[in-house]
Motif scaffolding. Structure first.
Motif, PDB file in Angstrom:
ATOM      1  N   VAL A 234      59.184   2.564  -3.320  1.00  0.00           N
ATOM      2  CA  VAL A 234      58.930   4.009  -3.212  1.00  0.00           C
ATOM      3  C   VAL A 234      60.110   4.789  -3.776  1.00  0.00           C
ATOM      4  O   VAL A 234      59.924   5.814  -4.446  1.00  0.00           O
ATOM      5  N   ASN A 235      61.333   4.312  -3.551  1.00  0.00           N
ATOM      6  CA  ASN A 235      62.501   4.956  -4.147  1.00  0.00           C
ATOM      7  C   ASN A 235      62.440   4.901  -5.666  1.00  0.00           C
ATOM      8  O   ASN A 235      62.774   5.878  -6.337  1.00  0.00           O
ATOM      9  N   ALA A 236      62.022   3.768  -6.202  1.00  0.00           N
ATOM     10  CA  ALA A 236      61.925   3.633  -7.656  1.00  0.00           C
ATOM     11  C   ALA A 236      60.890   4.590  -8.230  1.00  0.00           C
ATOM     12  O   ALA A 236      61.103   5.183  -9.290  1.00  0.00           O
ATOM     13  N   VAL A 237      59.774   4.764  -7.546  1.00  0.00           N
ATOM     14  CA  VAL A 237      58.744   5.698  -8.018  1.00  0.00           C
ATOM     15  C   VAL A 237      59.242   7.132  -7.890  1.00  0.00           C
ATOM     16  O   VAL A 237      58.965   7.975  -8.749  1.00  0.00           O
ATOM     17  N   ALA A 238      60.004   7.407  -6.845  1.00  0.00           N
ATOM     18  CA  ALA A 238      60.459   8.776  -6.601  1.00  0.00           C
ATOM     19  C   ALA A 238      61.486   9.237  -7.635  1.00  0.00           C
ATOM     20  O   ALA A 238      61.589  10.437  -7.897  1.00  0.00           O
ATOM     21  N   VAL A 239      62.239   8.328  -8.225  1.00  0.00           N
ATOM     22  CA  VAL A 239      63.269   8.748  -9.172  1.00  0.00           C
ATOM     23  C   VAL A 239      62.785   8.759 -10.613  1.00  0.00           C
ATOM     24  O   VAL A 239      63.546   9.130 -11.501  1.00  0.00           O
ATOM     25  N   LEU A 240      61.529   8.377 -10.868  1.00  0.00           N
ATOM     26  CA  LEU A 240      61.012   8.433 -12.232  1.00  0.00           C
ATOM     27  C   LEU A 240      60.935   9.882 -12.690  1.00  0.00           C
ATOM     28  O   LEU A 240      60.310  10.711 -12.050  1.00  0.00           O
ATOM     29  N   HIS A 241      61.566  10.176 -13.791  1.00  0.00           N
ATOM     30  CA  HIS A 241      61.580  11.527 -14.316  1.00  0.00           C
ATOM     31  C   HIS A 241      60.509  11.644 -15.392  1.00  0.00           C
ATOM     32  O   HIS A 241      60.420  10.811 -16.290  1.00  0.00           O
ATOM     33  N   GLU A 242      59.695  12.678 -15.286  1.00  0.00           N
ATOM     34  CA  GLU A 242      58.542  12.797 -16.179  1.00  0.00           C
ATOM     35  C   GLU A 242      58.955  13.022 -17.629  1.00  0.00           C
ATOM     36  O   GLU A 242      58.402  12.407 -18.538  1.00  0.00           O
ATOM     37  N   GLU A 243      59.932  13.873 -17.866  1.00  0.00           N
ATOM     38  CA  GLU A 243      60.323  14.171 -19.238  1.00  0.00           C
ATOM     39  C   GLU A 243      61.157  13.057 -19.846  1.00  0.00           C
ATOM     40  O   GLU A 243      61.056  12.778 -21.036  1.00  0.00           O
ATOM     41  N   ARG A 244      61.998  12.416 -19.051  1.00  0.00           N
ATOM     42  CA  ARG A 244      62.900  11.404 -19.603  1.00  0.00           C
ATOM     43  C   ARG A 244      62.241  10.054 -19.787  1.00  0.00           C
ATOM     44  O   ARG A 244      62.540   9.344 -20.735  1.00  0.00           O
ATOM     45  N   PHE A 245      61.380   9.660 -18.878  1.00  0.00           N
ATOM     46  CA  PHE A 245      60.822   8.317 -18.928  1.00  0.00           C
ATOM     47  C   PHE A 245      59.323   8.299 -19.158  1.00  0.00           C
ATOM     48  O   PHE A 245      58.839   7.639 -20.071  1.00  0.00           O
ATOM     49  N   LEU A 246      58.584   9.003 -18.343  1.00  0.00           N
ATOM     50  CA  LEU A 246      57.132   8.890 -18.373  1.00  0.00           C
ATOM     51  C   LEU A 246      56.530   9.413 -19.670  1.00  0.00           C
ATOM     52  O   LEU A 246      55.562   8.857 -20.178  1.00  0.00           O
TER      53      LEU A 246
ATOM     54  N   LEU B 165      47.356   7.032 -11.711  1.00  0.00           N
ATOM     55  CA  LEU B 165      48.724   6.587 -11.466  1.00  0.00           C
ATOM     56  C   LEU B 165      49.725   7.705 -11.707  1.00  0.00           C
ATOM     57  O   LEU B 165      50.710   7.840 -10.972  1.00  0.00           O
ATOM     58  N   THR B 166      49.475   8.520 -12.724  1.00  0.00           N
ATOM     59  CA  THR B 166      50.351   9.665 -12.980  1.00  0.00           C
ATOM     60  C   THR B 166      50.308  10.647 -11.810  1.00  0.00           C
ATOM     61  O   THR B 166      51.348  11.157 -11.387  1.00  0.00           O
ATOM     62  N   ASN B 167      49.132  10.906 -11.274  1.00  0.00           N
ATOM     63  CA  ASN B 167      49.007  11.787 -10.108  1.00  0.00           C
ATOM     64  C   ASN B 167      49.676  11.175  -8.879  1.00  0.00           C
ATOM     65  O   ASN B 167      50.276  11.889  -8.083  1.00  0.00           O
ATOM     66  N   LEU B 168      49.573   9.853  -8.716  1.00  0.00           N
ATOM     67  CA  LEU B 168      50.232   9.189  -7.592  1.00  0.00           C
ATOM     68  C   LEU B 168      51.742   9.308  -7.696  1.00  0.00           C
ATOM     69  O   LEU B 168      52.417   9.619  -6.709  1.00  0.00           O
ATOM     70  N   ILE B 169      52.280   9.105  -8.888  1.00  0.00           N
ATOM     71  CA  ILE B 169      53.731   9.225  -9.090  1.00  0.00           C
ATOM     72  C   ILE B 169      54.188  10.647  -8.819  1.00  0.00           C
ATOM     73  O   ILE B 169      55.191  10.876  -8.142  1.00  0.00           O
ATOM     74  N   ARG B 170      53.435  11.625  -9.313  1.00  0.00           N
ATOM     75  CA  ARG B 170      53.793  13.032  -9.081  1.00  0.00           C
ATOM     76  C   ARG B 170      53.707  13.386  -7.597  1.00  0.00           C
ATOM     77  O   ARG B 170      54.548  14.119  -7.065  1.00  0.00           O
ATOM     78  N   SER B 171      52.711  12.845  -6.911  1.00  0.00           N
ATOM     79  CA  SER B 171      52.558  13.120  -5.478  1.00  0.00           C
ATOM     80  C   SER B 171      53.683  12.492  -4.664  1.00  0.00           C
ATOM     81  O   SER B 171      54.200  13.116  -3.729  1.00  0.00           O
ATOM     82  N   VAL B 172      54.056  11.270  -5.013  1.00  0.00           N
ATOM     83  CA  VAL B 172      55.158  10.614  -4.299  1.00  0.00           C
ATOM     84  C   VAL B 172      56.443  11.393  -4.504  1.00  0.00           C
ATOM     85  O   VAL B 172      57.214  11.596  -3.561  1.00  0.00           O
TER      86      VAL B 172
ATOM     87  N   VAL C  17      55.907  14.810  -2.299  1.00  0.00           N
ATOM     88  CA  VAL C  17      55.740  14.740  -0.852  1.00  0.00           C
ATOM     89  C   VAL C  17      56.830  13.907  -0.175  1.00  0.00           C
ATOM     90  O   VAL C  17      57.285  14.250   0.916  1.00  0.00           O
ATOM     91  N   MET C  18      57.269  12.837  -0.809  1.00  0.00           N
ATOM     92  CA  MET C  18      58.158  11.888  -0.147  1.00  0.00           C
ATOM     93  C   MET C  18      59.632  12.166  -0.348  1.00  0.00           C
ATOM     94  O   MET C  18      60.468  11.365   0.055  1.00  0.00           O
ATOM     95  N   ARG C  19      59.989  13.283  -0.956  1.00  0.00           N
ATOM     96  CA  ARG C  19      61.400  13.544  -1.242  1.00  0.00           C
ATOM     97  C   ARG C  19      62.228  13.671   0.036  1.00  0.00           C
ATOM     98  O   ARG C  19      63.245  12.991   0.198  1.00  0.00           O
ATOM     99  N   VAL C  20      61.819  14.497   0.962  1.00  0.00           N
ATOM    100  CA  VAL C  20      62.580  14.702   2.196  1.00  0.00           C
ATOM    101  C   VAL C  20      62.466  13.508   3.155  1.00  0.00           C
ATOM    102  O   VAL C  20      63.482  13.066   3.694  1.00  0.00           O
ATOM    103  N   PRO C  21      61.277  12.943   3.376  1.00  0.00           N
ATOM    104  CA  PRO C  21      61.220  11.771   4.248  1.00  0.00           C
ATOM    105  C   PRO C  21      61.999  10.572   3.721  1.00  0.00           C
ATOM    106  O   PRO C  21      62.539   9.790   4.510  1.00  0.00           O
ATOM    107  N   LEU C  22      62.104  10.431   2.411  1.00  0.00           N
ATOM    108  CA  LEU C  22      62.873   9.316   1.861  1.00  0.00           C
ATOM    109  C   LEU C  22      64.349   9.437   2.181  1.00  0.00           C
ATOM    110  O   LEU C  22      65.022   8.427   2.386  1.00  0.00           O
ATOM    111  N   ILE C  23      64.856  10.644   2.233  1.00  0.00           N
ATOM    112  CA  ILE C  23      66.257  10.836   2.598  1.00  0.00           C
ATOM    113  C   ILE C  23      66.496  10.334   4.018  1.00  0.00           C
ATOM    114  O   ILE C  23      67.464   9.615   4.287  1.00  0.00           O
TER     115      ILE C  23
END
Length: 82
Positions: free
Chosen positions: A16-28, A52-59, A62-68
């Motif tokens: 989940v951390n790996a999905v959360a740090v994927l940057h849309e402009e730099r990588f995707l 999958l793109t929508n799942l990555i964007r949603s993660v 939504v998961m930014r604060v709970p992941l911390i």
């Protein structure tokens, strides 16, 4: 290291951390998974790529604060119990 529920949860947390740090402009976008790639017509089923793109964007959204919090708890547990 024995396989346990805790190690399974750590693996899920790392994914989940790996999905959360994927940057849309730099990588995707370089891979072809940018936000403008999955536009379909009305009533059409979105393809797997768009889902999958929508799942990555949603993660990322939504998961930014709970992941911390979950990462902090995991680090504290690792420091306490090794």
């Amino acid at each position: 290291m024995a396989f346990s529920l805790y190690s399974l949860l750590q693996a899920v947390l790392l994914i989940v951390n790996a999905v959360a740090v994927l940057h849309e402009e730099r990588f995707l976008r370089h891979v072809g998974w940018g936000s403008d790639q999955g536009i379909g017509g009305f009533g059409e089923e979105p393809g797997i790529k768009a889902q999958l793109t929508n799942l990555i964007r949603s993660v990322r959204t939504v998961m930014r604060v709970p992941l911390i919090a979950v990462n902090s708890v995991t680090i504290i547990l690792l420091l306490l119990f090794g």
